[in-house]
Design a protein around this motif. Structure first.
Motif, short mmCIF file in Angstrom:
data_model
loop_
_atom_site.label_atom_id
_atom_site.label_comp_id
_atom_site.label_asym_id
_atom_site.label_seq_id
_atom_site.Cartn_x
_atom_site.Cartn_y
_atom_site.Cartn_z
N CYS A 359 -85.12 107.85 5.41
CA CYS A 359 -84.66 107.56 6.76
C CYS A 359 -85.83 107.72 7.73
CB CYS A 359 -83.52 108.48 7.17
SG CYS A 359 -81.99 108.19 6.22
N THR A 361 -86.82 108.06 11.72
CA THR A 361 -86.37 108.29 13.09
C THR A 361 -87.51 107.97 14.04
OG1 THR A 361 -84.84 110.02 12.40
CG2 THR A 361 -85.45 109.96 14.73
N SER A 363 -88.42 105.85 18.20
CA SER A 363 -87.87 105.14 19.36
C SER A 363 -87.58 103.70 18.97
CB SER A 363 -88.87 105.17 20.52
OG SER A 363 -89.97 104.31 20.26
N ASN A 364 -86.65 103.09 19.66
CA ASN A 364 -86.31 101.71 19.35
C ASN A 364 -87.51 100.78 19.56
OD1 ASN A 364 -83.76 102.25 18.48
ND2 ASN A 364 -82.79 101.84 20.47
N HIS A 367 -89.58 101.11 16.45
CA HIS A 367 -88.97 100.40 15.32
C HIS A 367 -89.32 98.91 15.37
CE1 HIS A 367 -86.82 103.58 13.41
NE2 HIS A 367 -85.95 103.79 14.38
N THR A 397 -83.83 106.73 20.73
CA THR A 397 -84.24 106.80 19.32
C THR A 397 -83.07 106.45 18.41
OG1 THR A 397 -83.73 109.15 19.13
CG2 THR A 397 -85.96 108.57 19.83
N SER A 398 -83.41 106.04 17.20
CA SER A 398 -82.39 105.76 16.19
C SER A 398 -83.00 106.05 14.83
CB SER A 398 -81.91 104.30 16.27
OG SER A 398 -83.00 103.41 16.21
N THR A 399 -82.12 106.23 13.86
CA THR A 399 -82.55 106.56 12.50
C THR A 399 -82.04 105.49 11.55
OG1 THR A 399 -82.46 108.91 13.03
CG2 THR A 399 -82.52 108.32 10.70
N LYS A 410 -78.50 101.61 9.42
CA LYS A 410 -78.44 102.95 10.01
C LYS A 410 -78.27 103.99 8.91
CE LYS A 410 -76.27 101.64 14.40
NZ LYS A 410 -75.06 101.82 15.24
N CYS A 411 -78.90 105.14 9.08
CA CYS A 411 -78.69 106.25 8.14
C CYS A 411 -77.39 106.96 8.43
CB CYS A 411 -79.84 107.25 8.24
SG CYS A 411 -81.39 106.61 7.56
#
Length: 411
Positions: A359, A361, A363-364, A367, A397-399, A410-411
């Protein structure tokens, strides 16, 4: 519309005088299903507009042993985007942020040539290159197109650069349906007596005969999946059908080959045969012994406007010989030149060095610049799955994790 807006919508490419012209109004023939057969090809060239112009440059650089020259309407230097939609948007069309200099991109090309991922740069020396940028073009900034001219000149190419036209962002043809300064569908403009197609062909292949007033050839519609890695054209954002205009003379005698790549919004599924019908290539092909190959991109997640991959929406290998779209187009060329019709092997697509089960993590924004996601109208979506990740900025942020090449969830 500036291509900048296209990306915001999706994530959010010695002249001959033409003092007098005989304008042909010959319509392109109706397509007939068929295959890409072998012909006696004496030289292979590539041309394109906008995303197709960037792709034409990628093909010429990566496969300089295959292509002997290039004609490019409104695009920048090789791999300007650096696998980043943000860089493509803000540095390689607009110039809000810094971009790699021509010298830096030249060194990158040499490094890749040494590694064998593109052909030797020495092949570019002496190649004819014709470039075009209109003064009303607000889609790709003039400075970006200037970089392309510098890049080619530094490698010793014979560059002719037409930058005095009043044209908008478009392919320019004496029979184009749009006004000269327009930037609108189907992106084929008419600038009066100007005939950039004649200029381009004259520089690439030498003096050219007057265009035909009626077409004698056939328009072959073929299955692009036969040439795509893994046999799946849709998986690499290419359409089911591609087209080739074959003059009658090429059926029995030697001919040249021109690969012509459309721009964003200009693929067959959206504008039909507009570029093939109004681009003015077939008319010259008929009288100058030239087959015109029209490969077709299409839409996919991350590419809803049907652009060619010049920023990495489909594969991080997009500018290399191993790039999926690159190998597909070259496979078409090989079918026409050598009769080789085998489907190329599936190309391994690597968008990150992160193991598939890990996974990540970030910031968008990070990514998207790393090729794990894409932006659309200010929102971020995981590459491949299209799962919503939230606002496209450096704060949210996203993971996510990669479950298969080019496919993140997505995790």
């Amino acid at each position: 519309m500036r291509l900048r807006n296209v990306f915001l919508a999706l994530a959010a490419a010695t002249g001959l005088a033409a003092a007098s012209l005989t304008i042909s109004l010959a319509a392109v023939p109706a397509p007939q299903p068929g295959t890409l057969d072998r012909y006696d090809i004496t030289g292979t060239y590539v041309s394109g507009l906008s995303s197709g112009g960037f792709m034409a440059n990628q093909l010429h650089v990566a496969y300089s042993g295959v292509f002997q020259g290039a004609g490019i309407f409104s695009a920048g230097a090789y791999d300007c985007a650096q696998n980043s939609v943000a860089t493509a948007l803000n540095a390689c069309m607009d110039t809000f942020t810094p971009r790699k200099t021509p010298a830096e991109l030249e060194q990158l090309t040499r490094t890749r040539a040494s590694a064998g991922t593109v052909d030797p740069v020495q092949n570019l020396s002496g190649d004819p290159v014709w470039l075009f940028h209109g003064n009303a073009d607000q889609t790709v900034d003039r400075a970006v197109n200037d970089d392309l001219a510098t890049y080619y000149r530094d490698f010793g190419a014979r560059v002719v650069y037409n930058n005095n036209s009043a044209a908008g962002h478009a392919w320019v043809s004496p029979i184009g349906p749009n006004s000269c300064g327009s930037t609108a569908s189907p992106y084929v403009n008419n600038c009066g007596t100007a005939d950039p197609v004649r200029e381009m062909l004259g520089h690439l292949v030498g003096s050219v005969a007057a265009p035909a007033t009626s077409l004698t050839g056939k328009l072959v519609q073929f299955d692009q999946g036969r040439y795509a890695p893994g046999g799946n054209a849709a998986a690499i954002s290419m359409g089911r059908e591609g087209f080739a205009y074959v003059p009658r003379a090429c059926e029995s005698g030697p001919c040249k080959l021109m690969v012509t790549l459309h721009g964003c919004y200009q693929y067959f599924g959206l504008v039909g045969n507009a570029l093939m019908d109004k681009g003015y290539l077939n008319e010259y092909a008929d009288t100058n012994g030239m087959i015109v190959l029209y490969p077709q991109a299409t839409t996919m997640t991350g590419n809803p406007r049907g652009c060619w991959d010049w920023w990495g929406y489909q594969s991080a290998q997009y500018p290399l010989k191993s790039g999926p779209q690159m190998t597909a187009v070259v496979a078409m060329v090989k079918a026409l030149t050598s009769g080789q019709t085998t489907t190329p092997p599936t190309t391994t697509t690597t968008t990150t060095t992160t193991p598939p089960s890990s996974c990540v993590t970030a910031s968008n924004y990070a990514h998207t610049t790393a090729g794990r996601a894409h932006a659309n109208a200010g929102q971020t979506y995981a590459l491949g799955s299209g799962q919503a990740l939230g606002l496209w900025n450096t704060f949210v942020t996203s993971t996510i994790r990669q479950t298969s090449p080019g496919y993140w969830v997505k995790c």
